[in-house]
Design a protein around this motif. Sequence first.
Motif: not given
Length: 197
Positions: A25-28, A30-32, A35-36, A94, A185, A189
């Motif tokens: 659930m960490l954001k990269i 705009e997406v988690t 999802e990326k 992930c 992380y 990012a």
Amino acid sequence: GGKMKIGAAVLAGGKSRRMGRNKAMLKIGEVTAVEKILEELKEFDEIIVSSDDYKTSDKKVGICRDIFKNCGPMGGIYTILKNCKSEAIFITACDMPMIKEDTVIKFCGFFDDRFDAMVLKHGQKTEPLFAVYKKSTVEYFEKAIIDKRYSLKEALSELNVKYVGTDMIKCDEIEFINMNTPEDYMKVAEIYNENRS
């Protein structure tokens, strides 16, 4: 060996001890992270996410809840193998959110069905969570879990594994950065944002 139809799956369950929260659930940008990665797996006919709390409206993505709880990545791999329809499946986690579609496709192209699994080698490190596992290994994993042997390294030493080095895939080393700690992380990012500008 012959070519097999390979599916794709992402392990997105579980809290990470070192990260302090669920990496999926960490954001990269705009997406988690999950999802990326899914975005890079969209060419696969079968796509599975192993997670107890991931939700998506994407009809193409199947979600599997862990059958055995609290036995680490082994539980996720077992769940995916048990549920997948493909004869072999590419499995990643992930914590490598920078991987690119063509790298995964190239990697999968090295798979040879005389082997039980194919695992990425990055320098001296093996990446059991950037790997292709044959569906038939499900029995091995089930037995290992029942015997409380949760070590993936041990499992790989007992299976017939083909190792493929990152040098064979000719891609950017950045793709294989592991996100294990908050520092990692931040680094991911940062790289992501630099590459976008």
